[in-house]
Design a protein around this motif. Structure first.
Motif, short mmCIF file in Angstrom:
data_model
loop_
_atom_site.label_atom_id
_atom_site.label_comp_id
_atom_site.label_asym_id
_atom_site.label_seq_id
_atom_site.Cartn_x
_atom_site.Cartn_y
_atom_site.Cartn_z
N GLU A 168 29.21 0.26 20.18
CA GLU A 168 28.40 1.45 19.93
C GLU A 168 28.11 2.21 21.22
OE1 GLU A 168 24.95 -0.03 17.94
OE2 GLU A 168 25.93 -0.10 15.96
N ASN A 169 27.99 1.45 22.33
CA ASN A 169 27.68 2.08 23.62
C ASN A 169 28.93 2.37 24.45
OD1 ASN A 169 24.54 2.09 24.20
ND2 ASN A 169 24.99 0.23 23.01
N ASN A 170 30.10 2.05 23.86
CA ASN A 170 31.39 2.35 24.50
C ASN A 170 31.47 1.74 25.91
OD1 ASN A 170 33.99 3.42 24.53
ND2 ASN A 170 33.32 5.34 25.50
N VAL A 171 31.10 0.44 26.02
CA VAL A 171 31.19 -0.26 27.31
C VAL A 171 31.99 -1.54 27.14
CG1 VAL A 171 29.00 0.65 28.19
CG2 VAL A 171 29.02 -1.52 26.90
N THR A 172 32.55 -2.04 28.23
CA THR A 172 33.30 -3.29 28.20
C THR A 172 32.54 -4.42 28.91
OG1 THR A 172 34.50 -2.67 30.22
CG2 THR A 172 35.53 -2.12 28.09
N GLN A 173 31.40 -4.08 29.52
CA GLN A 173 30.56 -5.07 30.19
C GLN A 173 29.11 -4.84 29.75
OE1 GLN A 173 31.66 -7.37 32.56
NE2 GLN A 173 33.78 -6.66 32.66
N ALA A 174 28.34 -5.93 29.67
CA ALA A 174 26.92 -5.78 29.34
C ALA A 174 26.12 -6.86 30.07
CB ALA A 174 26.70 -5.90 27.84
N THR A 175 24.87 -6.53 30.34
CA THR A 175 23.95 -7.49 30.96
C THR A 175 23.27 -8.31 29.87
OG1 THR A 175 23.53 -6.01 32.82
CG2 THR A 175 21.88 -7.72 32.40
N VAL A 176 23.21 -9.62 30.09
CA VAL A 176 22.56 -10.53 29.15
C VAL A 176 21.14 -10.81 29.64
CG1 VAL A 176 22.65 -12.78 28.01
CG2 VAL A 176 24.78 -11.59 28.59
N THR A 177 20.17 -10.69 28.74
CA THR A 177 18.78 -10.95 29.12
C THR A 177 18.28 -12.25 28.52
OG1 THR A 177 18.01 -9.61 27.25
CG2 THR A 177 18.22 -8.51 29.38
N GLY A 178 17.39 -12.90 29.26
CA GLY A 178 16.79 -14.14 28.80
C GLY A 178 15.58 -13.88 27.92
N GLU A 179 14.85 -14.95 27.56
CA GLU A 179 13.68 -14.81 26.69
C GLU A 179 12.61 -13.94 27.33
OE1 GLU A 179 12.10 -18.47 25.31
OE2 GLU A 179 13.93 -19.09 24.27
N ASN A 180 12.58 -13.93 28.66
CA ASN A 180 11.58 -13.12 29.37
C ASN A 180 11.99 -11.66 29.53
OD1 ASN A 180 13.61 -13.36 31.23
ND2 ASN A 180 12.39 -14.40 32.79
N GLY A 181 13.17 -11.32 29.00
CA GLY A 181 13.65 -9.95 29.08
C GLY A 181 14.34 -9.59 30.39
N MET A 182 14.39 -10.55 31.31
CA MET A 182 15.00 -10.31 32.61
C MET A 182 16.50 -10.62 32.57
SD MET A 182 12.55 -9.15 34.38
CE MET A 182 13.23 -9.23 36.06
N PRO A 183 17.29 -9.96 33.43
CA PRO A 183 18.74 -10.23 33.48
C PRO A 183 19.03 -11.71 33.76
CG PRO A 183 18.23 -8.25 34.70
CD PRO A 183 16.91 -8.87 34.36
N ALA A 184 19.93 -12.29 32.96
CA ALA A 184 20.28 -13.70 33.14
C ALA A 184 21.77 -13.90 33.41
CB ALA A 184 19.87 -14.49 31.88
N GLY A 185 22.57 -12.88 33.14
CA GLY A 185 24.02 -12.99 33.33
C GLY A 185 24.69 -11.77 32.77
N ARG A 186 26.01 -11.88 32.60
CA ARG A 186 26.75 -10.75 32.05
C ARG A 186 27.85 -11.26 31.13
NH1 ARG A 186 31.70 -9.42 34.27
NH2 ARG A 186 32.42 -10.79 35.95
N VAL A 187 28.29 -10.40 30.23
CA VAL A 187 29.42 -10.72 29.35
C VAL A 187 30.37 -9.53 29.31
CG1 VAL A 187 28.31 -12.40 27.84
CG2 VAL A 187 28.11 -9.96 27.33
#
Length: 343
Positions: free
Chosen positions: A310-329
């Motif tokens: 939907e956002n036309n991207v090939t990379q995204a940031t993964v967030t943890g339970e606290n809403g902070m960045p935890a990794g990428r996919v």
């Protein structure tokens, strides 16, 4: 106070009058069939070692006769082990005296049964307060606590109904309300939803997951249904003939089956719906260059792919339970997860 973990160590159960005599032979390789044929004893559990994290759902899965119900009954010692330990907060349940065990069962554990286990002559309210009644909690307090959970499980207005006036799904909600009213740290659920129709079963799974987000109980859930195990389990242990064949997260089991037995189980699983994004994420190599598109790690692969498309991207940031960045996919990585290889 946070729920404590349960540690099951070197647990054996051999049914028969001389079970202890055969632990060594079983350890050295005597099979379940040999034990029964040559000595008339039945191997229930063999060298079970499972760590059950506090505040999460651990699913024990297996087919009929695998030992899963035998195992759960060791946690509150409805069954005594032949050898081994069941540790809760560093205390071995298997060594508790009669009074200690009674207190442990009353205050630390609650059980939800497959066939509901409701008392037919008691109303919904009277069934729900039963555990507190046994504990000696005053009537006004126990009924106030029960009312809260009757509403929380969706039974408001049914407090004065009797079990035979309720559907199967509603009866199981009463069983869940009764267990939660006790406010026990450990919730033991033995094939709790197996007798329910498929749609009601999924509904009850949702009720449990929603409540668990808030309550963080230590839940041990027994099932023979892989879809149910993958949906509910933070951790899953699969049993066969009394032995643990594999344990880990849903992603561990689906993506890396331990042997042909497990592989046959997971062959038809919809990976997109059971694999969480956080199981596939990679470290953030450059936090400054992270994607503005964020996906919660609790989302499944299908949801992640939808957001990225939907956002036309090939990379995204993964967030943890606290809403902070935890990794990428990456979209490529998610697609690769869905493709079964034959190696």
């Amino acid at each position: 106070m946070a729920s404590q973990s349960i540690e099951i160590r070197s647990l054996y159960k051999i049914f028969g009058p001389r079970g202890r005599d055969f632990v060594e032979a079983v350890t050295k390789g005597m099979s379940k069939t040999e034990l029964n044929k040559e000595h008339g004893h039945v191997l229930g559990l063999k060298d079970i070692n499972i760590s059950i994290p506090g505040g999460s759902i651990t699913v024990i899965m297996g087919l009929s006769g695998s030992g899963k119900s035998t195992l759960i009954r060791h946690i509150n010692r409805l069954i005594d082990p032949t050898s081994g330990e069941v540790l809760y907060g560093g205390t071995d349940v298997c060594k508790m005296n009669e009074e200690e065990l009674r207190e442990f069962r009353r205050h630390k554990t609650a059980m939800v049964f497959q066939k509901f286990g409701l008392l037919p002559h008691r109303t919904v309210l009277q069934n729900t307060v039963y555990g507190l009644e046994i504990q000696g909690v005053p009537k006004s307090e126990r009924e106030a606590r029960a009312d809260i959970w009757i509403k929380r499980v969706g039974l408001e207005g049914f407090s004065n109904h009797y079990p035979n006036q309720l559907s199967g799904g509603m009866q199981q909600r009463v069983g869940l309300a009764r267990a939660l009213t006790n406010d026990a740290d450990i919730l033991l659920m033995d094939e709790a939803y197996s007798a329910l129709d498929p749609l009601i079963r999924v509904d009850m799974q949702t009720v449990l997951l929603d409540l668990q987000k808030e309550l963080k109980k230590t839940v041990v859930f027994i099932t023979h249904d892989l879809d149910e195990a993958l949906r509910l389990g933070d951790k899953i242990a699969i049993l066969r003939d009394g032995e643990v064949i594999q344990q880990g997260t849903a992603a561990d089991i689906v993506l890396n089956p331990a042997n042909d037995y497990i592989e046959a189980f997971v062959k038809e699983v919809n990976r997109g719906r059971v694999i969480r994004i956080d199981a596939l994420m990679e470290p953030l190599s450059n936090p400054a260059g992270e994607s503005s598109v964020r996906i919660p790690g609790s989302h499944n692969v299908e949801e992640g792919m939808r957001v990225m498309t939907e956002n036309n991207v090939t990379q995204a940031t993964v967030t943890g339970e606290n809403g902070m960045p935890a990794g990428r996919v990456s979209l490529e990585g998610l697609v690769r997860c869905l493709v079964r290889t034959n190696d």
